[in-house]
Scaffold this active site. Structure first.
Site, PDB file in Angstrom:
ATOM      1  N   HIS A   1       8.714  48.654 -19.380  1.00 16.83           N
ATOM      2  CA  HIS A   1       9.064  47.533 -20.273  1.00 16.83           C
ATOM      3  C   HIS A   1      10.267  47.891 -21.155  1.00 16.83           C
ATOM      4  O   HIS A   1      10.262  47.614 -22.359  1.00 16.83           O
ATOM      5  CB  HIS A   1       7.855  47.152 -21.135  1.00 16.83           C
ATOM      6  CG  HIS A   1       6.784  46.432 -20.358  1.00 16.83           C
ATOM      7  ND1 HIS A   1       6.891  45.123 -19.975  1.00 16.83           N
ATOM      8  CD2 HIS A   1       5.576  46.859 -19.887  1.00 16.83           C
ATOM      9  CE1 HIS A   1       5.797  44.759 -19.304  1.00 16.83           C
ATOM     10  NE2 HIS A   1       5.002  45.794 -19.231  1.00 16.83           N
TER      11      HIS A   1
ATOM     12  N   ASP B   1      10.638  45.142 -25.434  1.00 19.26           N
ATOM     13  CA  ASP B   1      10.234  44.865 -24.057  1.00 19.26           C
ATOM     14  C   ASP B   1      11.488  44.681 -23.215  1.00 19.26           C
ATOM     15  O   ASP B   1      12.611  44.824 -23.713  1.00 19.26           O
ATOM     16  CB  ASP B   1       9.297  43.643 -23.990  1.00 19.26           C
ATOM     17  CG  ASP B   1       8.255  43.810 -22.889  1.00 19.26           C
ATOM     18  OD1 ASP B   1       8.664  44.020 -21.727  1.00 19.26           O
ATOM     19  OD2 ASP B   1       7.051  43.761 -23.177  1.00 19.26           O
TER      20      ASP B   1
ATOM     21  N   GLU C   1       2.012  49.366 -17.488  1.00 16.73           N
ATOM     22  CA  GLU C   1       2.797  48.753 -16.412  1.00 16.73           C
ATOM     23  C   GLU C   1       4.163  49.414 -16.204  1.00 16.73           C
ATOM     24  O   GLU C   1       5.195  48.769 -16.368  1.00 16.73           O
ATOM     25  CB  GLU C   1       2.977  47.258 -16.715  1.00 16.73           C
ATOM     26  CG  GLU C   1       1.654  46.520 -16.815  1.00 16.73           C
ATOM     27  CD  GLU C   1       1.816  45.050 -17.176  1.00 16.73           C
ATOM     28  OE1 GLU C   1       1.090  44.232 -16.610  1.00 16.73           O
ATOM     29  OE2 GLU C   1       2.653  44.710 -18.037  1.00 16.73           O
TER      30      GLU C   1
HETATM   31  C1  ACM Z   1      -0.340  44.291 -21.207  1.00 20.88           C
HETATM   32  O1  ACM Z   1      -0.841  43.155 -21.199  1.00 20.88           O
HETATM   33  N1  ACM Z   1       0.574  44.626 -20.321  1.00 20.88           N
HETATM   34  C2  ACM Z   1      -0.733  45.276 -22.182  1.00 20.88           C
END
Ligand code: ACM
Length: 559
Positions: A264, A193, A340
């Site tokens: 991420h 991440d 995201e």
């Molecule tokens: C997530 O909670 N962004 C998969």
């Protein structure tokens, strides 16, 4: 005189509840003692060894292999009966019966026999969950019972976010055991991440040299003004990963690795600045992120980046073999994240815009779909299955790809209707980082209030799916994101007791949510808390956190 027989003893509080269990006459109560042996025919040695190492150690009994002429009064008889697969509901189904001098565990395959062994441990009481005996007691009655059991859903998962806060290898192995005790069978490891890269990649050593640690960490959620002013980090070596995969496989748990792309990814870009959009940001000055949220620094959609990540995935495939856990087929899955991914840098990047034009893509969203599709094809060509967060649906997927539905049920419904397999993990229901009580004492409260009862009433299959579509719901997983969980005790607090309720919602044949008997589950939890105590789990007590579990003054983000 005619003596009425005593009423049968109630079946001990099993969690998750078995499909069918009836107490048998007390005269059929076998007693395990120092002479007890295990009958372990071909194919059952691993389960026998697990029983010796776990139950034997806790009870102080050798549980030696049975030999002809052994003086054993009581035997534990392990039986593999492949022809019973239909009757027992597949490889995870099992049966337990007792006679005055034996406990008989029967399954069609080893996973079922292992579940039977876990149930036997619960039948023996909370002491059976310790690592050594605490009394001189040498006789352990097994409640007389006739029990038949098997799972409702095939995928019963837990996702651990080991990127935001690293969980050292021992902690992961401990969670594998906690999962096995609750009959969960998929461990999804969120390995990368913005805030950390946690898996050694030989070809690209800076991913861990640089990417696996940060100099400081935000303490609390985004708005918190507090900082933990010390370095945080850690990663799993290749051998650590092999050990985790093997340890889990020995417990019939598949480990699904997640390498999150194209968003991420700031930790990776901090390690290798050329992975970012160098035509719009000076990525050479980026560091592993020390704050929470969604970083705008995402991977550039260039050939260099594709080749780099192919090399990463080549090593991932080697470390996570597809046949590690054969019965479920879930070891074939590789999670590529896909959630995201902010598009701002791509909008401004001449290189990204050139790629959109050259491929005739539908803007930045099309670019993301193209990126995911590249790895979908790449994994499929290697006999693996891609799984990703529900954003990956936006660009169309190869037939074998599957979806983790996190933004509610909608993504999962769309995926199932399109013929893709789905793992339900809606944040409104099963994000265990979310607070479990509305009270002011919850540590760093974030997200929705989701109580033990709420999780107990979780249903993986939404009613709008037809039976044919519902077959694509492999099951569900509980997700534990660790922004506000700085250590194992905090993870325990968020995961338990709710993971026990989650396990029952996935395993047991419960009625629809509103009709579930939560009072019955809660009553069984009294015994189950004693098991968790014996295991050393720092769960949230029903009456609220212990003083040392509170985090007064540390800001969260309640919703
Ligand atoms: C997530 O909670 N962004 C998969």
């Amino acid at each position: 005189m005619n003596h009425p027989s005593p009423p049968p003893a109630p079946t001990p509080a099993l969690v998750p509840a078995p499909r069918h269990a009836v107490p048998a006459a007390p005269t059929r109560t076998p007693v395990l003692d120092p002479h007890t042996t295990i009958e372990e025919p071909c194919g059952t040695t691993a389960v026998a060894n697990w029983l010796r190492g776990t139950l034997g150690a806790a009870l102080g009994l050798p549980l030696s292999p049975h030999t002809p002429g052994s003086p054993a009064r009581t035997r534990v008889r392990l039986t593999l009966a492949p022809d019973l697969a239909g009757e027992l509901g597949g490889p995870e189904g099992y049966r337990i019966g007792t006679t005055p001098h034996s406990v008989i565990l029967t399954a069609a395959a080893e996973p079922g026999l292992f579940h039977a062994a876990q149930t036997l441990r619960q039948l023996l009481g909370p002491e059976a969950f310790r690592r050594a005996p605490v009394t001189a007691r040498r006789h352990w009655p097994v409640p007389a019972v006739t029990l038949e059991d098997g799972p409702r859903f095939r995928w019963r998962g837990l996702m651990l976010d080991v990127a935001r806060h690293f969980m050292p290898k021992d902690g992961v192995l401990r969670y594998v055991d906690l999962m096995a005790a609750h009959k969960l069978n998929v461990l999804h490891l969120h390995l990368t991440d913005d805030q950390g890269w946690r898996i050694e990649i030989r070809r690209h050593p800076r991913l861990t040299e640089v990417g696996s640690w940060r100099t400081r960490t935000k303490f609390g959620h985004r708005a918190s003004p507090l900082w933990e002013d010390k370095p945080h980090g850690g990663f799993y070596t290749r051998d650590d990963i092999r050990e985790i995969v093997a340890y889990a496989a020995a417990r019939h748990i598949a480990v699904v690795p997640e390498i999150d792309i194209p968003g991420h990814s700031q930790a990776a870009i901090a390690a290798y600045p050329e992975l970012g959009s160098t035509d719009v940001v000076d990525t050479s000055s980026l560091t592993v992120w020390d704050d929470w949220g969604i970083s705008p620094n995402v991977l550039a959609p260039t050939d260099t980046v594709l080749r780099f990540y192919e090399e990463v995935f080549e090593e991932v495939l080697e470390l996570f073999p597809p046949d590690a856990v054969p019965y479920s087929g879930f070891s074939r899955f590789v999670h590529i994240g896909g959630d995201e991914c902010p598009k701002d840098q791509w909008r401004r990047s001449p290189a990204a815009q050139a790629r959109i034009r050259e491929r005739g893509l539908d803007g930045e969203d099309g670019l993301q779909a193209w990126f995911v599709r590249h790895f979908d094809d790449w994994l499929a060509a290697r006999g693996r299955r891609l799984i990703g967060w529900d954003e990956i649906l936006e660009g169309g997927l190869a037939p074998g790809a599957a979806v983790s539905s996190w933004r509610g049920y909608e993504g999962g419904v769309a995926a199932a209707r399109a013929g893709h397999d789905v793992v339900m993990c809606p944040e409104q229901q099963v994000y265990l980082d979310h607070r479990q009580d509305p009270g002011p004492d919850e540590p760093v409260p974030i997200g929705f209030v989701r109580t033990l009862e709420d999780v107990y009433r979780f249903a993986p299959v939404p009613p709008e799916l037809t039976p044919d579509q519902a077959r694509h719901v492999l099951g569900a997983q509980a997700n534990v994101w660790t922004e506000v969980m700085e250590d194992q005790g905090r993870v325990d607090y968020q995961a338990f007791p709710r993971l026990a309720a989650f396990a029952e919602a996935l395993w047991s044949p419960l009625p629809p949510p509103a009709e579930r008997d939560f009072a019955d589950f809660d009553a069984r939890m009294t015994t189950h808390y004693a098991r968790l105590d014996a295991l050393g789990v720092a769960y949230r007590p029903p009456q609220g956190p212990h003083p040392w579990q509170r985090r007064p003054g540390v800001e969260g983000r309640p919703r």
